[in-house]
Design an enzyme around this catalytic site. Structure first.
Site, PDB file in Angstrom:
ATOM      1  N   THR A 192       0.840  -1.188   0.000  1.00 31.33           N
ATOM      2  CA  THR A 192       0.000   0.000   0.000  1.00 31.33           C
ATOM      3  C   THR A 192       0.882   1.246   0.000  1.00 31.33           C
ATOM      4  O   THR A 192       1.934   1.261   0.630  1.00 31.33           O
ATOM      5  CB  THR A 192      -0.891   0.008   1.250  1.00 31.33           C
ATOM      6  OG1 THR A 192      -1.742  -1.142   1.214  1.00 31.33           O
ATOM      7  CG2 THR A 192      -1.748   1.254   1.329  1.00 31.33           C
ATOM      8  N   LYS A 205       6.987   1.188   8.431  1.00 34.61           N
ATOM      9  CA  LYS A 205       5.855   1.223   7.520  1.00 34.61           C
ATOM     10  C   LYS A 205       4.603   1.595   8.316  1.00 34.61           C
ATOM     11  O   LYS A 205       4.594   1.511   9.530  1.00 34.61           O
ATOM     12  CB  LYS A 205       5.649  -0.142   6.845  1.00 34.61           C
ATOM     13  CG  LYS A 205       6.777  -0.502   5.887  1.00 34.61           C
ATOM     14  CD  LYS A 205       6.521  -1.810   5.166  1.00 34.61           C
ATOM     15  CE  LYS A 205       5.169  -1.851   4.506  1.00 34.61           C
ATOM     16  NZ  LYS A 205       4.934  -0.694   3.601  1.00 34.61           N
ATOM     17  N   GLU A 240       0.023  -5.180   6.185  1.00 30.84           N
ATOM     18  CA  GLU A 240       1.339  -5.194   5.544  1.00 30.84           C
ATOM     19  C   GLU A 240       2.285  -6.152   6.264  1.00 30.84           C
ATOM     20  O   GLU A 240       3.049  -6.884   5.628  1.00 30.84           O
ATOM     21  CB  GLU A 240       1.922  -3.783   5.523  1.00 30.84           C
ATOM     22  CG  GLU A 240       1.229  -2.859   4.541  1.00 30.84           C
ATOM     23  CD  GLU A 240       1.654  -1.406   4.662  1.00 30.84           C
ATOM     24  OE1 GLU A 240       1.471  -0.656   3.693  1.00 30.84           O
ATOM     25  OE2 GLU A 240       2.153  -1.010   5.741  1.00 30.84           O
TER      26      GLU A 240
END
Length: 237
Positions: free
Chosen positions: A34, A107, A116
C-alpha cells in the site's frame, strides 16, 4: 528528478529485475503493498501480466485501496486464508516510510501496517521499493512510527509508550471528525523518539504492551531494498 519520478523509476526497475532474476514468476503467490511507491509497482506488474511476461499471478493485498487497484488492473485478489494461498506467499513487494542501513523498515504511514506485516512476515522473500528520501541513518526520530491499538486501551498504551521514551499523537482523520480508523477497525498512534532506539528490540517491547495490536517497525524478515542514489541510478541492496 522529482520524488514521483523516482518512485516510478524504482518501481519499474524493481519489477523487471525481480522477473529477470526469477523472483517474480508465473503461477506465484505475491503480496502487494500500500502507498505511493507500491502503486507504481502494482501498475508495472500489471503491465507485465498483460504482455504475457508472467501469468497466473495470485495476489494478496494489504488494504482496500490496493484491492481496488488490482481489481481495476485485472490482477486476481485472494485472502491469506484461501486454500490456494495456504497462509504463505512466495514474495511480498511494498513501499516504506523509512529504511535504515541494516534494511530495518518503518511502515504504516498509509494506516495499513497490520495487513502489511501479516503479508511481509508470511512471505519467503520481502522486497521494498523506496525513493531516496526514505533512506535514513536511524528509524523513528523524524518519521513517526505508527502503532495500531484498540481504542479502549488508548490511555494505558500511551502511558506505557511514554515510559519507553516515546512521544505519542493520536492520528486524526482528514476531512473526518475524530481519529483515523484502520481497515481492521482500530485506532493509530503516531510516536516519535528524541533519541535513536534499537528497532529490533523496540518492535517486541511495543508489541508486549496490552492493547497494542502491532507497530510499524519491520525487522524480522529483512527485505531486499531497491532505491535510487544521488546520480539517479537504481541500486539494490
Amino acid at each position: 528528478m522529482t520524488q514521483n519520478e523516482q518512485k516510478e523509476l524504482v518501481a519499474s526497475i524493481a519489477i523487471d529485475t525481480l522477473i529477470k532474476n526469477g523472483k517474480i514468476f508465473s503461477g506465484m503467490k505475491i503480496g502487494l503493498g500500500t502507498g505511493s511507491t507500491a502503486v507504481p509497482a502494482v501498475k508495472h506488474l500489471a503491465k507485465r501480466i498483460a504482455d504475457g511476461t508472467v501469468k497466473d499471478i495470485k495476489a494478496v493485498v494489504t488494504s482496500f485501496g490496493t484491492q481496488n487497484l488490482c481489481e481495476e488492473l485485472g490482477i486476481p485478489v485472494y485472502s491469506m486464508n484461501d486454500r490456494i494461498i495456504g497462509g504463505h506467499l512466495d514474495l511480498a513487494i511494498d513501499g516504506a516510510d523509512e529504511v535504515d542501513p541494516q534494511n530495518n523498515v518503518i511502515k504504516g504511514g498509509g494506516a495499513a501496517l497490520l495487513r502489511e506485516k501479516i503479508v511481509a512476515y508470511n512471505s519467503t522473500q520481502f522486497v521494498i521499493v523506496a525513493d531516496s528520501t526514505k533512506i535514513v541513518d536511524t528509524l523513528g526520530t523524524k518519521f513517526h512510527l505508527p502503532v495500531e491499538i484498540l481504542g479502549e486501551a488508548r490511555v494505558p498504551v500511551v502511558a506505557a509508550l511514554n515510559k519507553l521514551g516515546a512521544e505519542c499523537f493520536l492520528r486524526e482523520g482528514v476531512r473526518k471528525c475524530g481519529p483515523v480508523i484502520t481497515d481492521n477497525g482500530n485506532q493509530l498512534l503516531d510516536i516519535v523518539w528524541k533519541n535513536p532506539v534499537n528497532p529490533v528490540e523496540m518492535e517486541d517491547k511495543i508489541n508486549s504492551i496490552v492493547g497494542v495490536v502491532d507497530n510499524g517497525f519491520f525487522t524480522k524478515n529483512k527485505p531486499i531494498v531497491f532505491t535510487i542514489d544521488a546520480d539517479c541510478k537504481v541500486i539494490e541492496r
